[in-house]
Scaffold this motif. Structure first.
Motif, PDB file in Angstrom:
ATOM      1  N   LEU A  76       1.153   5.687  -7.528  1.00  0.00           N
ATOM      2  CA  LEU A  76       0.807   6.292  -6.247  1.00  0.00           C
ATOM      3  C   LEU A  76      -0.396   5.620  -5.598  1.00  0.00           C
ATOM      4  CD1 LEU A  76       1.527   8.519  -4.254  1.00  0.00           C
ATOM      5  CD2 LEU A  76       0.066  10.063  -5.535  1.00  0.00           C
ATOM      6  N   ASP A  77      -1.337   5.129  -6.402  1.00  0.00           N
ATOM      7  CA  ASP A  77      -2.516   4.461  -5.844  1.00  0.00           C
ATOM      8  C   ASP A  77      -2.131   3.209  -5.053  1.00  0.00           C
ATOM      9  OD1 ASP A  77      -4.199   6.357  -6.922  1.00  0.00           O
ATOM     10  OD2 ASP A  77      -4.577   5.211  -8.758  1.00  0.00           O
ATOM     11  N   MET A  82      -1.467   0.660   0.289  1.00  0.00           N
ATOM     12  CA  MET A  82      -0.641  -0.030   1.274  1.00  0.00           C
ATOM     13  C   MET A  82      -0.563   0.763   2.575  1.00  0.00           C
ATOM     14  SD  MET A  82       0.918  -2.754   1.979  1.00  0.00           S
ATOM     15  CE  MET A  82       1.135  -3.563   0.418  1.00  0.00           C
ATOM     16  N   ILE A  83      -0.492   2.077   2.476  1.00  0.00           N
ATOM     17  CA  ILE A  83      -0.469   2.921   3.681  1.00  0.00           C
ATOM     18  C   ILE A  83      -1.771   2.767   4.456  1.00  0.00           C
ATOM     19  CG2 ILE A  83      -0.476   5.322   4.505  1.00  0.00           C
ATOM     20  CD1 ILE A  83       1.499   5.899   2.162  1.00  0.00           C
ATOM     21  N   TYR A  84      -2.906   2.812   3.756  1.00  0.00           N
ATOM     22  CA  TYR A  84      -4.189   2.634   4.439  1.00  0.00           C
ATOM     23  C   TYR A  84      -4.286   1.244   5.061  1.00  0.00           C
ATOM     24  CZ  TYR A  84      -6.384   6.975   2.925  1.00  0.00           C
ATOM     25  OH  TYR A  84      -6.702   8.296   2.752  1.00  0.00           O
TER      26      TYR A  84
END
Length: 101
Positions: A76-77, A82-84
């Protein structure tokens, strides 16, 4: 309704639409009218205040695209990072990029 109706007229417009939908006797419309009546005040308030969840839906679509492009992340990290990176508004200048100065 957001685009064609004056927000002050939203309640009257929605009531008229519900009446027309019920007269059609289409079962799906009758179900929709029951749902609209259940949330009538909230729908009218959203129109009058100009609220929409379109921006949130756009962000969700981009997150799903990030997940699909990567074929899943190991943890999840990595997905969060990647989203940030993609949606956080950060611009990264590569060391090989030409600098004017």
């Amino acid at each position: 309704m957001y685009r064609i109706v004056d927000p002050a007229d939203a309640a009257d417009y929605l009531r008229a639409w519900c009446a027309t939908a019920l007269r059609s006797r289409i079962p799906a419309y009758e179900t929709l009218v029951r749902r609209i009546r259940k949330h009538f005040d909230a729908i009218v308030a959203a129109v009058q205040l100009g609220l929409s969840n379109s921006r949130l839906e756009g962000i969700n679509a981009k997150i799903r695209l990030i997940q699909r492009r990567s074929f899943g992340h190991a943890n999840l990290d990595n997905l969060t990072a990647m989203i940030y990176l993609c949606l956080g508004g950060i611009t990264i200048t590569l060391p090989t990029a030409r600098r004017d100065g």
